[in-house]
Design an enzyme around this catalytic site. Structure first.
Site, PDB file in Angstrom:
ATOM      1  N   HIS A   1      18.143 -33.659  -7.041  1.00  0.00           N
ATOM      2  CA  HIS A   1      19.129 -32.644  -7.314  1.00  0.00           C
ATOM      3  C   HIS A   1      18.634 -31.369  -7.734  1.00  0.00           C
ATOM      4  CE1 HIS A   1      17.738 -34.077 -11.525  1.00  0.00           C
ATOM      5  NE2 HIS A   1      18.458 -32.737 -11.967  1.00  0.00           N
TER       6      HIS A   1
ATOM      7  N   ASP B   1      16.581 -39.776  -6.449  1.00  0.00           N
ATOM      8  CA  ASP B   1      16.581 -38.625  -6.700  1.00  0.00           C
ATOM      9  C   ASP B   1      15.170 -38.180  -6.586  1.00  0.00           C
ATOM     10  OD1 ASP B   1      17.301 -35.915  -7.848  1.00  0.00           O
ATOM     11  OD2 ASP B   1      17.560 -36.874  -9.976  1.00  0.00           O
TER      12      ASP B   1
ATOM     13  N   GLN C   1      17.265 -31.477 -20.350  1.00  0.00           N
ATOM     14  CA  GLN C   1      17.656 -30.465 -19.419  1.00  0.00           C
ATOM     15  C   GLN C   1      16.280 -29.426 -19.122  1.00  0.00           C
ATOM     16  OE1 GLN C   1      20.108 -31.699 -18.367  1.00  0.00           O
ATOM     17  NE2 GLN C   1      20.770 -32.560 -20.378  1.00  0.00           N
ATOM     18  N   GLY C   2      15.916 -28.959 -17.742  1.00  0.00           N
ATOM     19  CA  GLY C   2      14.799 -28.321 -17.487  1.00  0.00           C
ATOM     20  C   GLY C   2      13.511 -29.015 -16.977  1.00  0.00           C
ATOM     21  N   ASP C   3      13.599 -30.378 -17.563  1.00  0.00           N
ATOM     22  CA  ASP C   3      12.239 -31.232 -17.261  1.00  0.00           C
ATOM     23  C   ASP C   3      12.636 -31.957 -15.952  1.00  0.00           C
ATOM     24  OD1 ASP C   3      11.102 -30.414 -19.630  1.00  0.00           O
ATOM     25  OD2 ASP C   3      12.392 -32.024 -20.701  1.00  0.00           O
ATOM     26  N   SER C   4      13.597 -31.855 -15.165  1.00  0.00           N
ATOM     27  CA  SER C   4      13.871 -32.528 -14.133  1.00  0.00           C
ATOM     28  C   SER C   4      12.828 -32.504 -13.134  1.00  0.00           C
ATOM     29  CB  SER C   4      15.424 -32.337 -13.489  1.00  0.00           C
ATOM     30  OG  SER C   4      16.398 -32.964 -14.077  1.00  0.00           O
TER      31      SER C   4
HETATM   32  N1  ARG Z   1      19.126 -33.808 -15.217  1.00  0.00           N
HETATM   33  C1  ARG Z   1      18.318 -33.166 -16.044  1.00  0.00           C
HETATM   34  C2  ARG Z   1      17.469 -32.086 -15.300  1.00  0.00           C
HETATM   35  O1  ARG Z   1      18.045 -31.363 -14.463  1.00  0.00           O
HETATM   36  C3  ARG Z   1      17.378 -34.184 -16.785  1.00  0.00           C
HETATM   37  C4  ARG Z   1      17.890 -34.691 -17.902  1.00  0.00           C
HETATM   38  C5  ARG Z   1      16.910 -35.850 -18.434  1.00  0.00           C
HETATM   39  N2  ARG Z   1      17.574 -36.352 -19.398  1.00  0.00           N
HETATM   40  C6  ARG Z   1      17.360 -36.977 -20.556  1.00  0.00           C
HETATM   41  N3  ARG Z   1      17.915 -37.472 -21.355  1.00  0.00           N
HETATM   42  N4  ARG Z   1      15.943 -37.780 -20.170  1.00  0.00           N
HETATM   43  O2  ARG Z   1      16.600 -31.330 -16.053  1.00  0.00           O
END
Ligand code: ARG
Length: 277
Positions: free
Chosen positions: A83, A137, A231-234
């Site tokens: 993603h 993913d 968010q940002g860790d993905s």
């Molecule tokens: N979708 C998020 C990203 O793009 C990652 C989110 C992870 N969330 C969590 N609660 N572990 O960075």
């Protein structure tokens, strides 16, 4: 990932919209100081396989263009989340991003003299990625120049004990430390655990954020909440027993009790990505 971190980074407007999408008004994070929520600063020299993905053209220069994490699994091979490479995040096909870079060996994104920025030569997205459930993913980035072998972390194969529930694991990233859009300038890590699939099946039976599919996802966090990716860790690594077990993928909120983090199960994407030896 209804809601990739990167989307939030896109700009003020998108960020505000994103915040509205997240059910932030509901439960509050148990701890608001983290990575990663509930994390602590770490030095990338101790975890050289953690890298930042960057595009200054798309995300601006304040944090060196960081928008996702990644992990070095071969001298020229970086794994990240599919993603992170989506048109939704990048604003166009990954193949057309000409300033896509991997930043290695730099803990502080503001510290341009440290580490190196390596252009990405090729992006290969897992053909099995399902953007409705979020299954599979993962994507592979091929670097224009190889990193030293000492940067490479081994991937946990199927059947590895590192996947056993309750195993201690560490997640790394430069993402939101509060769940409210506070992106970190320096690398952080949070100590969590692999959790039973049943917990994520219950939390994510098929919500607007995704559906937990045990075969290709890994459930991890803390039962009481508090420590989690955000968010940002993905695309960044979840490491257990010295091996890569997961990639930060999605979740509901960050650090909420009853909503663990969902990770890409690394063993399930090795073959589809052509990484098996
Ligand atoms: N979708 C998020 C990203 O793009 C990652 C989110 C992870 N969330 C969590 N609660 N572990 O960075």
């Amino acid at each position: 990932m209804r809601f990739p971190l990167a989307k939030a980074l896109r700009g003020g407007l998108a960020m505000a919209a994103a915040a509205a999408v997240l059910p932030l008004a509901a439960p509050t994070p148990a701890a608001a100081d983290g990575i990663v929520v509930g994390g602590t600063p770490v030095n990338v020299a101790d975890s050289p396989w953690v890298v930042a993905l960057s595009s200054r053209d798309r995300f601006g220069g304040t944090r060196a263009g960081q928008f996702c994490g990644g992990v070095v699994v071969g001298r020229s091979t970086v794994l990240t989340a599919a993603h992170c490479m989506s048109e939704e995040v990048l604003g166009g096909p990954a193949s057309r991003m000409d300033d896509l870079k991997v930043i290695a060996g730099r803990s502080d994104l503001g510290d341009a003299k440290n580490g190196r920025e390596i252009p990405v030569r090729r992006v290969s997205i897992n053909p099995g990625h399902n953007s409705v459930t979020n299954a599979g993913d993962a994507a592979v980035l091929t670097l224009a120049t190889p990193l030293p072998q000492s940067y490479v972390i081994p991937m946990a194969r199927q059947g590895d004990r590192a996947y056993a529930p309750e195993t201690r694991a560490t997640v790394y990233g430069w993402g939101d430390t509060t769940g409210a859009g506070q992106y970190s300038r320096t690398l952080r890590a949070a100590q969590i655990r692999v959790l039973p699939d049943a917990l994520c099946r219950k939390a994510y039976p098929g919500t607007s954020e995704g559906t937990y599919v045990a075969a290709s996802m890994l459930c991890a966090g803390e039962r009481a909440g508090g420590r989690d990716a955000c968010q940002g860790d993905s695309g960044g690594p979840l490491v257990a027993r010295g091996r890569l077990v997961g990639l930060v993928s999605w979740g509901s909120g960050c650090g909420w009790a009853g909503s663990p983090g969902v990770y890409t199960r690394v063993s399930a994407v090795i073959r589809p990505l052509g990484l098996g030896r």
